[in-house]
Design a protein around this motif. Sequence first.
Motif, PDB file in Angstrom:
ATOM      1  N   LYS A 107       0.851  -1.184   0.000  1.00 22.69           N
ATOM      2  CA  LYS A 107       0.000   0.000   0.000  1.00 22.69           C
ATOM      3  C   LYS A 107       0.894   1.244   0.000  1.00 22.69           C
ATOM      4  CE  LYS A 107      -3.466   2.355   2.827  1.00 22.69           C
ATOM      5  NZ  LYS A 107      -4.254   2.294   4.064  1.00 22.69           N
TER       6      LYS A 107
ATOM      7  N   SER B 228       0.806   5.361   0.423  1.00 24.01           N
ATOM      8  CA  SER B 228      -0.014   6.481   0.885  1.00 24.01           C
ATOM      9  C   SER B 228       0.788   7.769   0.812  1.00 24.01           C
ATOM     10  CB  SER B 228      -0.462   6.263   2.335  1.00 24.01           C
ATOM     11  OG  SER B 228      -1.242   5.108   2.448  1.00 24.01           O
TER      12      SER B 228
ATOM     13  N   ASP C 193       0.350  11.686   2.540  1.00 21.24           N
ATOM     14  CA  ASP C 193      -0.410  12.566   3.422  1.00 21.24           C
ATOM     15  C   ASP C 193       0.337  13.889   3.501  1.00 21.24           C
ATOM     16  OD1 ASP C 193      -1.896  13.825   5.344  1.00 21.24           O
ATOM     17  OD2 ASP C 193      -1.856  12.162   6.775  1.00 21.24           O
TER      18      ASP C 193
ATOM     19  N   VAL D 198      -4.872  13.460   0.930  1.00 20.57           N
ATOM     20  CA  VAL D 198      -4.507  12.120   1.392  1.00 20.57           C
ATOM     21  C   VAL D 198      -4.784  11.149   0.254  1.00 20.57           C
ATOM     22  CG1 VAL D 198      -4.987  10.275   3.033  1.00 20.57           C
ATOM     23  CG2 VAL D 198      -5.053  12.645   3.793  1.00 20.57           C
TER      24      VAL D 198
ATOM     25  N   ASP E  84      -4.396   7.026  -0.978  1.00 22.77           N
ATOM     26  CA  ASP E  84      -4.132   5.628  -0.631  1.00 22.77           C
ATOM     27  C   ASP E  84      -4.224   4.803  -1.897  1.00 22.77           C
ATOM     28  OD1 ASP E  84      -3.764   5.850   2.133  1.00 22.77           O
ATOM     29  OD2 ASP E  84      -5.918   5.886   2.482  1.00 22.77           O
TER      30      ASP E  84
ATOM     31  N   PHE F 166      -5.212   4.556  -7.095  1.00 20.95           N
ATOM     32  CA  PHE F 166      -5.560   5.342  -5.920  1.00 20.95           C
ATOM     33  C   PHE F 166      -7.073   5.332  -5.767  1.00 20.95           C
ATOM     34  CE2 PHE F 166      -1.289   7.196  -6.447  1.00 20.95           C
ATOM     35  CZ  PHE F 166      -0.846   7.040  -5.146  1.00 20.95           C
TER      36      PHE F 166
ATOM     37  N   ASN G 177      -8.694   5.809  -2.883  1.00 24.71           N
ATOM     38  CA  ASN G 177      -9.201   6.671  -1.820  1.00 24.71           C
ATOM     39  C   ASN G 177      -8.398   7.969  -1.811  1.00 24.71           C
ATOM     40  OD1 ASN G 177     -10.450   7.690   0.422  1.00 24.71           O
ATOM     41  ND2 ASN G 177      -9.220   6.534   1.872  1.00 24.71           N
TER      42      ASN G 177
ATOM     43  N   TYR H 182       6.583  -1.443   7.221  1.00 24.73           N
ATOM     44  CA  TYR H 182       6.130  -0.054   7.233  1.00 24.73           C
ATOM     45  C   TYR H 182       7.335   0.865   7.044  1.00 24.73           C
ATOM     46  CZ  TYR H 182       4.031   4.277   9.002  1.00 24.73           C
ATOM     47  OH  TYR H 182       3.587   5.560   9.140  1.00 24.73           O
TER      48      TYR H 182
ATOM     49  N   SER I 136       8.222   5.061   5.998  1.00 24.05           N
ATOM     50  CA  SER I 136       7.727   6.388   5.640  1.00 24.05           C
ATOM     51  C   SER I 136       8.903   7.298   5.303  1.00 24.05           C
ATOM     52  CB  SER I 136       6.886   6.995   6.764  1.00 24.05           C
ATOM     53  OG  SER I 136       7.687   7.259   7.897  1.00 24.05           O
TER      54      SER I 136
ATOM     55  N   THR J 154       4.227   6.848   2.457  1.00 21.73           N
ATOM     56  CA  THR J 154       4.313   5.663   3.304  1.00 21.73           C
ATOM     57  C   THR J 154       4.073   4.408   2.487  1.00 21.73           C
ATOM     58  OG1 THR J 154       3.436   6.934   5.165  1.00 21.73           O
ATOM     59  CG2 THR J 154       3.397   4.542   5.372  1.00 21.73           C
TER      60      THR J 154
END
Length: 191
Positions: free
Chosen positions: A28, A30, A32, A49, A51, A67, A69, A127, A129, A157
């Motif tokens: 995933k 992301s 932000d 934002v 996702d 994407f 969202n 994870y 970022s 991220t």
Amino acid sequence: MFKKLVAYVAAALATVMVPAAAQAVVVKLSYDGTIAGTANGYNFNTGIVLDGLIDIDAAPTAPIIDFTNVKVDAPSFGVFDFALPDLQLALVGISGSTVGVLAGISNTPIALFGLDTNTIATNGIDYVSIQGGLVGAVPFTLSGINFQLTGGAGTFTLSAVPEAATWAMMILGFGAVGTALRRRSTKLSFA
């Protein structure tokens, strides 16, 4: 009841036993942060934002991200929630501690981002970022609207998405716990 439980266990094990090569590795992505520019000549500067999902196994040179969202905070109108068409990302070079990432739509470059590798933060192996910002952009059209990005900064991220086998094991575990709770006998005692 026991036959049903055996059938469920067999189905779950069959799902878990699928060879790893046949499963997609999906992560995933992301973002932000903020983004600024013009849309049909009108200025905007807003929080955003994003996702999206990337299939690493099937990714061409420039992976395609769906994407699904997107949230845009427009102060006068509230928050818009929508989906974007397929977006492509490609690494274009490294300069010192900055990694260049080119974004495009339908093989048309639209923006270049610089990711600051000095800001990489990890949480285990699933994870990551990185702080990033817009380096440059060219005009592009999306759904009949002419955009020109002029700025933007935020956090990118990457995080792991559970594989089908992981979901199957989790569901099997819930089923086993539910069965154990249901079959537990209660004893009454009188004082």
